[in-house]
Design an enzyme around this catalytic site. Structure first.
Site, PDB file in Angstrom:
ATOM      1  N   ASP A 159     -24.508   9.319  10.359  1.00  0.00           N
ATOM      2  CA  ASP A 159     -24.271  10.740  10.652  1.00  0.00           C
ATOM      3  C   ASP A 159     -22.949  10.958  11.379  1.00  0.00           C
ATOM      4  OD1 ASP A 159     -24.837  10.844  13.749  1.00  0.00           O
ATOM      5  OD2 ASP A 159     -26.470   9.674  12.880  1.00  0.00           O
ATOM      6  N   PRO A 168     -34.223  -0.610   4.961  1.00  0.00           N
ATOM      7  CA  PRO A 168     -32.906  -1.257   5.047  1.00  0.00           C
ATOM      8  C   PRO A 168     -32.544  -1.731   6.450  1.00  0.00           C
ATOM      9  CG  PRO A 168     -32.685   1.129   4.661  1.00  0.00           C
ATOM     10  CD  PRO A 168     -34.127   0.784   4.483  1.00  0.00           C
ATOM     11  N   GLN A 176     -33.146   4.581   0.260  1.00  0.00           N
ATOM     12  CA  GLN A 176     -34.051   5.531   0.905  1.00  0.00           C
ATOM     13  C   GLN A 176     -33.843   6.916   0.293  1.00  0.00           C
ATOM     14  OE1 GLN A 176     -32.607   5.124   4.932  1.00  0.00           O
ATOM     15  NE2 GLN A 176     -30.538   5.633   4.295  1.00  0.00           N
ATOM     16  N   ASP A 196     -23.100  -3.537   3.986  1.00  0.00           N
ATOM     17  CA  ASP A 196     -24.239  -4.127   4.692  1.00  0.00           C
ATOM     18  C   ASP A 196     -23.776  -4.684   6.045  1.00  0.00           C
ATOM     19  OD1 ASP A 196     -26.400  -5.567   5.573  1.00  0.00           O
ATOM     20  OD2 ASP A 196     -26.715  -6.665   3.705  1.00  0.00           O
ATOM     21  N   ASP A 250     -26.657   1.223  15.721  1.00  0.00           N
ATOM     22  CA  ASP A 250     -27.216   2.580  15.612  1.00  0.00           C
ATOM     23  C   ASP A 250     -28.087   2.615  14.355  1.00  0.00           C
ATOM     24  OD1 ASP A 250     -27.775   5.251  15.455  1.00  0.00           O
ATOM     25  OD2 ASP A 250     -25.692   5.936  15.432  1.00  0.00           O
ATOM     26  N   SER A 251     -29.276   2.038  14.480  1.00  0.00           N
ATOM     27  CA  SER A 251     -30.115   1.825  13.296  1.00  0.00           C
ATOM     28  C   SER A 251     -31.351   2.705  13.326  1.00  0.00           C
ATOM     29  CB  SER A 251     -30.554   0.360  13.223  1.00  0.00           C
ATOM     30  OG  SER A 251     -31.505   0.086  14.226  1.00  0.00           O
ATOM     31  N   THR A 252     -32.009   2.768  12.174  1.00  0.00           N
ATOM     32  CA  THR A 252     -33.316   3.405  12.084  1.00  0.00           C
ATOM     33  C   THR A 252     -34.365   2.413  12.602  1.00  0.00           C
ATOM     34  OG1 THR A 252     -33.537   2.614   9.818  1.00  0.00           O
ATOM     35  CG2 THR A 252     -32.614   4.805  10.102  1.00  0.00           C
ATOM     36  N   HIS A 280     -26.512  10.302  21.037  1.00  0.00           N
ATOM     37  CA  HIS A 280     -25.143   9.819  20.838  1.00  0.00           C
ATOM     38  C   HIS A 280     -24.402   9.606  22.154  1.00  0.00           C
ATOM     39  CE1 HIS A 280     -25.695  11.569  16.622  1.00  0.00           C
ATOM     40  NE2 HIS A 280     -25.715  10.257  16.536  1.00  0.00           N
ATOM     41  N   GLU A 308     -21.851   1.355   7.521  1.00  0.00           N
ATOM     42  CA  GLU A 308     -23.068   2.088   7.153  1.00  0.00           C
ATOM     43  C   GLU A 308     -23.498   1.656   5.754  1.00  0.00           C
ATOM     44  OE1 GLU A 308     -26.180   4.162   6.234  1.00  0.00           O
ATOM     45  OE2 GLU A 308     -25.419   4.452   8.275  1.00  0.00           O
TER      46      GLU A 308
END
Length: 288
Positions: free
Chosen positions: A88, A165, A33, A140, A158-160, A64, A108
């Protein structure tokens, strides 16, 4: 020198949010990305992945706090915690404030996210510089849960959003492996999308969780920078643990921790859903 730069995050073809940018601090295209950190006028430093806002200094506490303290104050004795994603550092930061936690493993996929935040957003990422209880793995998460033999009390996804990905983090194969990695009475919490804009993804996610876990719930929080403002986390359990009935409210006060967003009343309230959500998710959740 004042910048005239604004960035806009567009959602589908009908919605957008704009931010005044004072300075571009970091920009890198990785194999996964494009990672950017910018200084904004109203929200402090902001992390974007592929142009989508992930974290801002101003409102990161809401996300968080709620992704970490909700499961950690429900589990009777969380010692071993796994965080998938969370580059982050904010989720690991909150997890590691719990004295019962002996180890936090964080996986991550994109090291550039950690690198950017360590340098420019220490508010969330200071913990990534080195903490005796943190095992940071750049790799991964899908492969990790497939291969590990370790058992975790709490797993936090804690993903997008389910694109790029993060797409495999929303499927049945992944959650079957997550279930395998959970200890008895284990809890898994995942980023659960927008009830306003992604009702179908919420139904799909909860359908997957329902097939694999004993109990499934969804809870809400609000922040400034995610489309629609109201956002959700899914909460699924391997055993009979209930996020309200087994909530250790006394432990919140006894912990001595101070929170910027989370509190005991909000913990319970988060599981009481707006009527439109309850109707949409009927049969998929055990919420009150």
């Amino acid at each position: 020198m004042h910048s005239n730069l604004w960035i806009e995050e567009r959602y589908k073809d009908f919605y957008g949010m704009r931010y005044k940018v004072e300075n571009v601090l970091y920009s890198k295209k990785t194999e996964f990305q494009t990672v950017d950190v910018v200084e904004t006028k109203g929200h402090g430093k902001m992390l974007l992945n592929d142009g989508l806002v992930m974290v801002t200094e101003r409102d990161e506490i809401a996300y968080h706090d709620m992704i970490s303290h909700v499961p950690l104050f429900v589990h009777p004795n969380p010692k071993n915690v796994l965080v998938i994603g969370g580059g982050d550092g904010g989720t690991a930061r909150e997890v590691l404030r719990h004295s019962s936690v002996e180890k936090c493993t964080m996986v991550e996929i994109d090291g550039a996210v950690c690198e950017a935040c360590i340098e420019f957003i220490p508010q969330t990422a200071e913990v990534l510089k080195g903490h005796p209880k943190l095992d940071l793995i750049i790799g991964d998460g899908v492969k990790f849960v497939q291969e590990t033999t370790e058992k975790f009390d709490v797993i936090i996804i804690d993903s997008t959003d389910p694109i790029g990905p993060a797409a495999p983090l929303f499927g049945p194969e992944f959650y079957t492996n997550v279930n395998k990695c959970l200890a008895e009475n284990g809890i898994v919490v995942s980023q659960g999308e927008s009830p306003w804009f992604e009702a179908e993804i919420q139904k799909s996610m909860l359908g997957v969780l329902n097939d694999i876990f004993k109990n499934t719930f969804i809870y809400n929080f609000s922040n400034l920078t995610y489309p629609g403002g109201l956002w959700s986390f899914t909460f699924a359990t391997k055993g009979d643990i209930h996020p309200i009935n087994d909530f250790r409210e006394d432990a919140v006060a006894a912990s001595g921790l101070e929170f910027s967003y989370y509190n005991a009343g909000l913990h319970k309230a988060a599981f009481y859903l707006p009527t439109f959500m309850k109707k949409n998710l009927e049969g998929l959740i055990q919420n009150p």
